[in-house]
Scaffold this motif. Structure first.
Motif, PDB file in Angstrom:
ATOM      1  N   TYR A 102       0.844  -1.203   0.000  1.00  0.00           N
ATOM      2  CA  TYR A 102       0.000   0.000   0.000  1.00  0.00           C
ATOM      3  C   TYR A 102       0.880   1.254   0.000  1.00  0.00           C
ATOM      4  N   LYS A 103       1.934   1.235   0.830  1.00  0.00           N
ATOM      5  CA  LYS A 103       2.876   2.352   0.858  1.00  0.00           C
ATOM      6  C   LYS A 103       3.613   2.462  -0.472  1.00  0.00           C
ATOM      7  N   GLU A 104       3.946   1.318  -1.050  1.00  0.00           N
ATOM      8  CA  GLU A 104       4.603   1.283  -2.349  1.00  0.00           C
ATOM      9  C   GLU A 104       3.724   1.943  -3.415  1.00  0.00           C
ATOM     10  N   ARG A 105       2.454   1.595  -3.415  1.00  0.00           N
ATOM     11  CA  ARG A 105       1.516   2.156  -4.398  1.00  0.00           C
ATOM     12  C   ARG A 105       1.373   3.669  -4.220  1.00  0.00           C
ATOM     13  N   THR A 106       1.358   4.124  -2.966  1.00  0.00           N
ATOM     14  CA  THR A 106       1.245   5.558  -2.699  1.00  0.00           C
ATOM     15  C   THR A 106       2.451   6.313  -3.228  1.00  0.00           C
ATOM     16  N   TYR A 107       3.640   5.765  -3.008  1.00  0.00           N
ATOM     17  CA  TYR A 107       4.849   6.378  -3.550  1.00  0.00           C
ATOM     18  C   TYR A 107       4.747   6.516  -5.061  1.00  0.00           C
ATOM     19  N   LEU A 108       4.312   5.463  -5.716  1.00  0.00           N
ATOM     20  CA  LEU A 108       4.208   5.495  -7.174  1.00  0.00           C
ATOM     21  C   LEU A 108       3.222   6.557  -7.639  1.00  0.00           C
ATOM     22  N   GLN A 109       2.067   6.623  -7.003  1.00  0.00           N
ATOM     23  CA  GLN A 109       1.046   7.586  -7.407  1.00  0.00           C
ATOM     24  C   GLN A 109       1.553   9.016  -7.258  1.00  0.00           C
ATOM     25  N   ARG A 110       2.203   9.307  -6.124  1.00  0.00           N
ATOM     26  CA  ARG A 110       2.689  10.669  -5.888  1.00  0.00           C
ATOM     27  C   ARG A 110       3.839  11.022  -6.820  1.00  0.00           C
ATOM     28  N   ALA A 111       4.751  10.076  -7.015  1.00  0.00           N
ATOM     29  CA  ALA A 111       5.902  10.346  -7.874  1.00  0.00           C
ATOM     30  C   ALA A 111       5.470  10.562  -9.315  1.00  0.00           C
ATOM     31  N   LEU A 112       4.534   9.747  -9.783  1.00  0.00           N
ATOM     32  CA  LEU A 112       4.064   9.893 -11.155  1.00  0.00           C
ATOM     33  C   LEU A 112       3.274  11.188 -11.322  1.00  0.00           C
ATOM     34  N   GLY A 113       2.557  11.585 -10.266  1.00  0.00           N
ATOM     35  CA  GLY A 113       1.815  12.836 -10.324  1.00  0.00           C
ATOM     36  C   GLY A 113       2.737  14.034 -10.447  1.00  0.00           C
ATOM     37  N   ARG A 114       3.912  13.945  -9.822  1.00  0.00           N
ATOM     38  CA  ARG A 114       4.866  15.055  -9.879  1.00  0.00           C
ATOM     39  C   ARG A 114       5.828  14.922 -11.044  1.00  0.00           C
ATOM     40  N   GLY A 115       5.874  13.741 -11.632  1.00  0.00           N
ATOM     41  CA  GLY A 115       6.685  13.550 -12.821  1.00  0.00           C
ATOM     42  C   GLY A 115       8.008  12.862 -12.566  1.00  0.00           C
ATOM     43  N   VAL A 116       8.129  11.595 -12.942  1.00  0.00           N
ATOM     44  CA  VAL A 116       9.405  10.888 -12.976  1.00  0.00           C
ATOM     45  C   VAL A 116       9.518  10.196 -14.327  1.00  0.00           C
ATOM     46  N   ASP A 117      10.743  10.017 -14.770  1.00  0.00           N
ATOM     47  CA  ASP A 117      10.958   9.404 -16.079  1.00  0.00           C
ATOM     48  C   ASP A 117      10.896   7.887 -16.034  1.00  0.00           C
ATOM     49  N   GLY A 118      11.156   7.293 -14.862  1.00  0.00           N
ATOM     50  CA  GLY A 118      11.153   5.844 -14.750  1.00  0.00           C
ATOM     51  C   GLY A 118      11.197   5.411 -13.306  1.00  0.00           C
ATOM     52  N   VAL A 119      11.004   4.111 -13.096  1.00  0.00           N
ATOM     53  CA  VAL A 119      10.960   3.540 -11.742  1.00  0.00           C
ATOM     54  C   VAL A 119      11.857   2.310 -11.705  1.00  0.00           C
ATOM     55  N   ILE A 120      12.683   2.234 -10.665  1.00  0.00           N
ATOM     56  CA  ILE A 120      13.433   1.022 -10.334  1.00  0.00           C
ATOM     57  C   ILE A 120      12.926   0.570  -8.978  1.00  0.00           C
ATOM     58  N   ALA A 121      12.546  -0.699  -8.847  1.00  0.00           N
ATOM     59  CA  ALA A 121      11.871  -1.121  -7.625  1.00  0.00           C
ATOM     60  C   ALA A 121      12.341  -2.481  -7.154  1.00  0.00           C
ATOM     61  N   VAL A 122      12.549  -2.578  -5.846  1.00  0.00           N
ATOM     62  CA  VAL A 122      12.626  -3.862  -5.149  1.00  0.00           C
ATOM     63  C   VAL A 122      11.231  -4.070  -4.584  1.00  0.00           C
TER      64      VAL A 122
END
Length: 365
Positions: A102-122
């Protein structure tokens, strides 16, 4: 704060000309470019990188998600990621998920909302219902260390099954007949693969069920401590323990020390990862060394390739770990000879279904 318009007015040129001069793109006469640059210096002009990123649909930001920023393994992975990305002008933003999807999903939503070019994830989970947010990403994704079933993405992973197999085989080859493993959370494929490696080695040695114990941990030091206490309080105390990461191995060693069981003379211990603490603890920890920095660097390289060509088929980088034998598993006499482990009486008769003996030195060809 000075703007492009301010520079354009002072230089008596268009805003487009100023932009080309500052970005060194397109044709601008040499004397005009020099005048624009001089005025920009006089006005202490600072370029708006966010606006520039929006114009070319790039922000030069990459999000890295890790389960635990205090775990030295993930710190080494992050360093590998950052070093490669920094060399290409990209900046890294790190999110700590606490292995919570759930915390992982929140990070993704906020980061994508502010703009990132890509994601690297464990990833916090390998299970399909908990990885839907990865499958729905609209930016390039690279998974590192943990594979996720049903997520089509570039992947960097070490051979966890092989590493665990060789660590367990090392313990068994020393003569241990009662072995245990402290696994990671079994919802994670990494933990399941390391358990599979442990079980493969045990099958080859043809140990009976009463000689083997499996306790689930959480990849954290306290989880290793609690799991070790369960093993100590169980019906059969093992003479060797393979912990699925070094933090749990250190926690287990603390539990053994607390009750007066010496490592390795009373119980041998092997871990996984080869974090810096592995050589600072006493006795030094036998462990499986993962190429941590290289995993992060490889993940960053895959992301750069994906940014350059989004249509590439998914790539997989498969790295091999190596066993590092230290003091926590091997007891040696003053002459340097390996001392056999202590004999622990079995609770009952132990034998193979076919009547063949089990235990020390018995291997399947």
């Amino acid at each position: 704060m000075a703007t492009l318009q301010d520079i354009a007015r002072r230089a008596n040129v268009s805003v487009a000309t100023v932009s080309r001069a500052l970005n060194q793109s397109g044709y601008v006469r040499a004397e005009v470019r020099e005048r624009v640059l001089q005025i920009a210096r006089e006005l202490s002009y600072v370029p708006n990188h966010l606006a520039r990123g929006l114009a070319r649909r790039r922000t030069d930001l990459v999000l890295l998600l890790v389960p635990d920023v205090t775990n030295p393994f993930f710190a080494a992975v992050a360093r590998g990621v950052e070093d490669v990305l920094a060399g290409h002008g990209l900046q890294l933003v790190v999110g700590n998920t606490d292995d919570n999807h759930y915390k992982e999903r929140t990070y993704l939503q906020r980061a994508l909302g502010r703009g990132v070019d890509g994601v690297i994830a464990v990833a916090a989970s390998s299970d399909s219902p908990d990885t839907a947010h990865f499958r729905q990403l609209q930016v390039p994704l690279v998974l590192v260390d943990r594979a996720c079933e049903e997520v089509e993405a570039d992947l960097v992973v070490a051979n966890n099954e092989s590493g665990a197999y060789h660590a367990t085989r090392h313990l068994l080859s020393l003569g241990h007949q009662r072995v245990a493993t402290i696994t990671g959370p079994l919802r994670l494929k990494t933990a399941r693969d390391r358990l599979a490696g442990f079980q493969r080695a045990v099958r080859e040695w043809r140990l009976a069920g009463g000689q083997v114990a499996v306790v689930e941990g959480d990849f954290r030091e306290d989880g290793g401590y609690q799991a070790a206490r369960k093993l100590l309080d169980g019906p059969v105390r093992p003479s060797a323990v393979f912990a699925a990461n070094d933090l749990m191995a250190l926690g287990a060693m603390a539990a053994f020390e607390e009750v007066g069981v010496a490592v390795p003379s009373g119980i041998a211990v092997a871990g996984y990862d080869d974090i810096p603490y592995a050589v600072r603890v006493r006795p030094k920890l036998t462990t499986v060394a993962q190429p941590k920095y290289e995993m992060g660097a490889a993940a960053a390289e895959l992301l750069l390739r994906r940014l350059a060509d989004p249509l590439l088929p998914p790539q997989r980088v498969w790295l091999e770990p190596r066993l590092v034998v230290r003091e926590s598993s091997v007891v040696r006499s003053i002459t340097g000879q390996v001392v056999p482990p202590p004999e622990i009486p079995a609770p009952g008769p132990v034998g193979a279904p076919d009547g063949e003996p089990r235990g020390r030195g018995r291997q399947v060809p």
